[in-house]
Design a protein around this motif. Structure first.
Motif, mmCIF file in Angstrom:
data_model
loop_
_atom_site.group_PDB
_atom_site.id
_atom_site.type_symbol
_atom_site.label_atom_id
_atom_site.label_comp_id
_atom_site.label_asym_id
_atom_site.label_seq_id
_atom_site.Cartn_x
_atom_site.Cartn_y
_atom_site.Cartn_z
ATOM 1 N N MET A 208 0.840 -1.194 0.000
ATOM 2 C CA MET A 208 0.000 0.000 0.000
ATOM 3 C C MET A 208 0.878 1.248 0.000
ATOM 4 O O MET A 208 2.072 1.195 0.303
ATOM 5 N N HIS A 209 0.250 2.347 -0.371
ATOM 6 C CA HIS A 209 0.912 3.642 -0.282
ATOM 7 C C HIS A 209 -0.122 4.686 0.092
ATOM 8 O O HIS A 209 -1.262 4.656 -0.393
ATOM 9 N N GLY A 230 -5.839 24.295 2.339
ATOM 10 C CA GLY A 230 -6.394 22.989 2.023
ATOM 11 C C GLY A 230 -5.329 21.981 1.685
ATOM 12 O O GLY A 230 -4.135 22.201 1.918
ATOM 13 N N GLY A 231 -5.749 20.861 1.114
ATOM 14 C CA GLY A 231 -4.795 19.815 0.772
ATOM 15 C C GLY A 231 -5.486 18.611 0.175
ATOM 16 O O GLY A 231 -6.636 18.684 -0.280
ATOM 17 N N GLN A 232 -4.781 17.481 0.192
ATOM 18 C CA GLN A 232 -5.337 16.249 -0.353
ATOM 19 C C GLN A 232 -4.716 15.042 0.342
ATOM 20 O O GLN A 232 -3.633 15.138 0.930
ATOM 21 N N ILE A 233 -5.406 13.907 0.263
ATOM 22 C CA ILE A 233 -4.904 12.616 0.713
ATOM 23 C C ILE A 233 -5.164 11.614 -0.400
ATOM 24 O O ILE A 233 -6.256 11.566 -0.969
ATOM 25 N N LYS A 234 -4.139 10.811 -0.723
ATOM 26 C CA LYS A 234 -4.284 9.753 -1.712
ATOM 27 C C LYS A 234 -3.809 8.438 -1.092
ATOM 28 O O LYS A 234 -2.832 8.410 -0.338
ATOM 29 N N VAL A 235 -4.491 7.352 -1.419
ATOM 30 C CA VAL A 235 -4.117 6.045 -0.901
ATOM 31 C C VAL A 235 -4.372 4.991 -1.962
ATOM 32 O O VAL A 235 -5.321 5.111 -2.754
#
Length: 831
Positions: A208-209, A230-235
């Motif tokens: 996973m990442h 703001g921002g972001q999250i990716k998985v």
């Protein structure tokens, strides 16, 4: 259409049998450019099947995460301008930049002929949706493994609506365990940002990442508030199987950035040799008309009720997406399946000047004649009288537009199913590929354009201005000239859906040193929806008297409030189809070099740019002219590639012919701004160069594109035929030399362009420029790195856009310049 998506997504799982393992690249595992391993690196974007660049008749580049890191780029546009063949006009803002490839026209906004992808699927089906470019929903952070780009070639047949090329941002997938956390601070501007990522192998077959960022701050220009927030999250999680792999991934993004627009600037000299400078009290490299004192937006909503919004929301992007990426080897066939659904919404608010003039003149104009007076409408001086002759040292006011554009839904569902097989035939290898692509793109947006009066003041202090007639009668309200434009211009509502279905196929036969191939794609589009707006004509009324402030009376500004003609929707209902093809030959001259030639024809659907124009019958929804449904690009390429240890060289000659239907913002002869529908033909030819040299601790990456382009047809402006398209320079270039030691790396990133024309009339020139960006990395221990980046080291003035076609008599134009010098420091800890 949705049943097609589900069927395509399920099909590969019905075919799983033991075979080989995943062939996807490892995180950041593109071999060092120029090394022998580079020849074996697999390039997969915009081609039938991943293969070595030396064995492919295409012009491609891969930009690794390490290459991107040293640039210290503040936006995706600042990254992409370093890739050969790509023209990126971003003017320092993050999102809604303009992108083109190899002289293809950039007559409108966005990336009409270029598709921006994330992990192999488009972010948005169309790269130039009005007010919402795909890069608004993309971010470069520690999740990024590399950027692959293909210019021309088979991009037209292995992706829809991308005849110019494809730019694909690939994410890390946990191949390499470990991660990093880093903090970045603007040392001479407002930014605080934290990034982190982590890859982990949960078992021998499961990895996973996860990664993301969060930031906030005023940004590189003085606006007086935190414009970035703001921002972001990716998985992603990958399951390795005996015969392939399955990956699921997700992304959550909620990020707000400012929408820097054109600002007033001084111009002296001549049309052929101009000099652009800042006004008194306003720096064109560091200031913006955006301000905490002009942030309240009042407009009608979809039901014509008053709503209040905030200009400080800027470009507010919201994305929630989930996707599947899988590949299996089944009975000699390699089957890949990519699927993604993205819930996309947001807002794009901006302050756009449409006229700049002395305060005395605008007071006369909006105050009904001589004797009109001015006063501050907002800010700490609200209510105080203004001396128009001494105002801010420049004596200027702007008549500007608040653009309040809300995206209720830009949802995108995309599926790409592909099968390839290699056959031994006649002493060679025949690779066959068949595929089916399907997508559904919503464009559900609300527009409100409002007319205001502002001063020209830097430091984030710009305020709105009120006008009274000589008799003391208010002719504005709280700085608003009107709560709409004209007869309701650009008070619009779009509720559209675009379905695309595209079967495609290719053959490639390789024998000895020669590979010959060809591919076809047949795009079929279905467009349905409704529109609301006075712009549709037919007696529709888009203005009314509305008590905006609720005081029980109607002011002059309130009597000009934009509303939707709710009882007169316009219908859109049409289909289109077109064929794209590409054919090429590659000759492997030796182990280290190859030559290729290719010819391609690709299409691009017109999407929302033809809405609110006369090409549609809004009673039936039908197109009045089928040629308006799409534009075509025809390209020819001849290239040479060379690889030896430490040296990479790519040279490509190109020629392109383009048909264009678009919407262009330019100026009338009197200097006022207009939005023009254009139908044109263009042609371009030139040479693209990419070179990478590594010798010991020294390396240099360089790219350049020489282009000779002209307008070949324009039924409305025949005098433009033979002219050079606006903003098209003869030469764009980038050079990044660096010196890497055990404990430190130092270098510079140099980007530039030669002169170009501000508009298609070929009068006023935009001077060429060279920007130097410097960087230094210090690694006191194995896990710690400290980096300093200086963008625009010498604080050069680089003007990238001017709306006026020629120098006005008063020497003041509306345009954009790149940001001035910005310095950042980053501390990273790896683990």
């Amino acid at each position: 259409m949705k049943h097609l998506f589900l069927s395509a997504a399920i099909a590969p799982f019905l075919l799983m049998t033991p075979a080989h393992a995943e062939s996807a690249q490892a995180d950041g595992a593109m071999p060092t450019a120029g090394a022998k391993a580079k020849d074996e690196a697999v390039f997969s974007t915009g081609v039938a099947k991943g293969r070595s660049p030396l064995d492919s008749a295409t012009s491609t580049s891969a930009f690794r995460a390490d290459d991107i890191e040293v640039l210290g780029a503040r936006s995706l546009g600042e990254v992409l301008r370093n890739i050969p063949g790509i023209r990126a006009e971003h003017a320092g803002r993050e999102g809604n930049a303009d992108y083109s490839i190899r002289g293809l026209p950039m007559s409108g906004n966005g990336s009409k002929y270029v598709q921006l992808q994330e992990d192999g699927l488009p972010v948005l089906e169309f790269g130039d949706i009005s007010q919402f470019g795909p890069d608004m929903f993309l971010r470069s952070d520690l999740n990024l493994s590399q950027i692959e780009t293909i210019r021309g070639g088979s991009a037209s047949t292995f992706a829809s609506n991308s005849p110019g090329g494809v730019i694909n941002l690939l994410s890390k997938t946990g191949d390499v365990e470990g991660g990093a956390v880093q903090a970045t601070m603007g040392l001479n501007y407002g930014e605080h940002r934290i990034d982190a990522d982590y890859g982990y192998k949960l078992s021998d077959t499961l990895r996973m990442h996860i990664g993301g960022f969060y930031r906030e701050g005023e940004g590189p220009r003085d606006v007086g508030f935190d414009a970035y927030k703001g921002g972001q999250i990716k998985v992603n999680v990958t399951k390795q199987l005996e015969n392939g792999y399955v990956r699921i991934y997700g992304k959550w993004m909620d990020d707000r950035t400012p929408n820097y627009q054109d600002v007033p600037m001084l111009v002296t000299g001549s049309n052929s040799d101009p000099s652009f400078k800042s006004l008194a009290g306003f720096d064109i490299k560091d200031d913006s008309l955006i301000s905490k004192y002009n942030s309240r937006l009042f407009a009608t909503d979809a039901s014509n009720k008053i709503r209040e919004d905030d200009l400080r929301d800027g470009q507010h992007a919201k994305v929630k997406s989930i996707g599947l990426d899988s590949q299996f080897d089944v009975a000699g066939w390699s089957i890949s399946e990519k699927f993604r659904f993205s819930d996309i919404s947001g807002r794009n608010n901006a302050l756009v000047p449409i006229a700049i003039a002395p305060a005395v003149a605008l007071a006369f104009n909006y105050g009904g004649g001589p004797g009109a007076t001015l006063s501050y409408a907002t800010g700490p001086l609200a209510g105080q009288a203004i001396n128009p002759l001494t105002l801010n040292g420049n004596g200027l006011l702007t008549s500007s537009v608040y653009t309040d554009v809300k995206a209720n839904s830009l949802d995108n569902m995309t599926n790409d199913l592909r099968a390839s097989r290699v056959w031994e035939m006649g002493g060679g290898e025949l690779t066959t590929t068949v595929g089916f692509y399907a997508s559904s793109q919503d464009i559900d947006t609300e527009w409100a354009f409002l007319n205001i009066l502002t001063e020209v003041n830097g430091g984030g202090d710009t305020a709105l201005v009120n006008v009274r007639s000589a008799g003391g009668v208010p002719t504005t309200q709280d700085g608003y000239i009107s709560y709409g434009l004209g007869n309701g211009l650009y008070r619009r509502d779009y509720d559209m859906n675009y379905d695309v279905a595209a079967p495609y196929a290719s053959l490639n036969y390789r024998f000895g040193k020669v590979a010959i191939g060809g591919s076809l794609r047949y795009d079929m589009g279905n467009v349905k929806g409704t529109l609301l707006g006075a712009d549709l004509g037919g007696g529709r009324v888009g203005v009314a008297s509305v008590d905006v402030n609720g005081n029980g009376s109607i002011s002059l500004a309130e009597s000009k409030t934009g509303v939707l003609p709710l009882n007169r929707p316009g219908k859109v209902d049409y289909d289109y189809d077109y064929l794209s093809y590409s054919t090429g030959v590659n000759y492997r001259i030796a182990e280290s070099m190859a030559a290729f030639a290719r010819y391609s024809r690709g299409g691009r659907a017109s999407a929302d740019k033809i809405l609110f124009t006369p090409v549609i019958n809004y009673d039936t929804g039908a197109l009045l002219n089928s040629e308006s449904a799409y534009d075509t690009v025809k390209q020819a390429e001849v290239g040479f590639k060379y690889r030896v240890s430490g040296v990479t060289l790519n040279i490509t000659g190109f020629s392109a012919k383009t048909g264009e239907r678009n919407v262009q913002v330019n100026s009338l002869p009197d200097g006022s701004i207009r939005v023009e529908n254009i139908i044109r033909g263009y042609k371009a030819k030139g040479v693209e160069l990419e070179a990478i040299v590594r010798h010991g601790p020294f390396s240099v990456n360089a790219g350049a594109t020489y282009t000779d382009a002209e307008i070949t047809s324009d039924p409305t402006n025949t005098n433009f035929i033979g002219n050079t398209p606006r903003h098209q320079a003869d030469l764009i270039f980038s050079v990044t030399p660096q010196f890497e030691m055990k404990w430190a790396t130092v270098g510079a990133n140099i980007v530039g362009t030669t002169d170009s024309y501000a508009q298609d009339t070929n009068q006023l020139k935009l001077p060429g420029y060279t920007l130097v960006n410097a960087f230094v990395q210090v690694r006191p221990t194995e896990r710690v790195q400290l980096m300093f980046n200086v963008n625009n080291l010498f604080d050069e003035t680089a003007v990238v856009n001017v709306l006026q076609a020629s120098m006005p008599a008063n020497g003041v134009v509306l345009g954009r310049a790149n940001n001035g010098r910005t310095i950042s420091g980053t501390l990273r800890y790896g683990f």
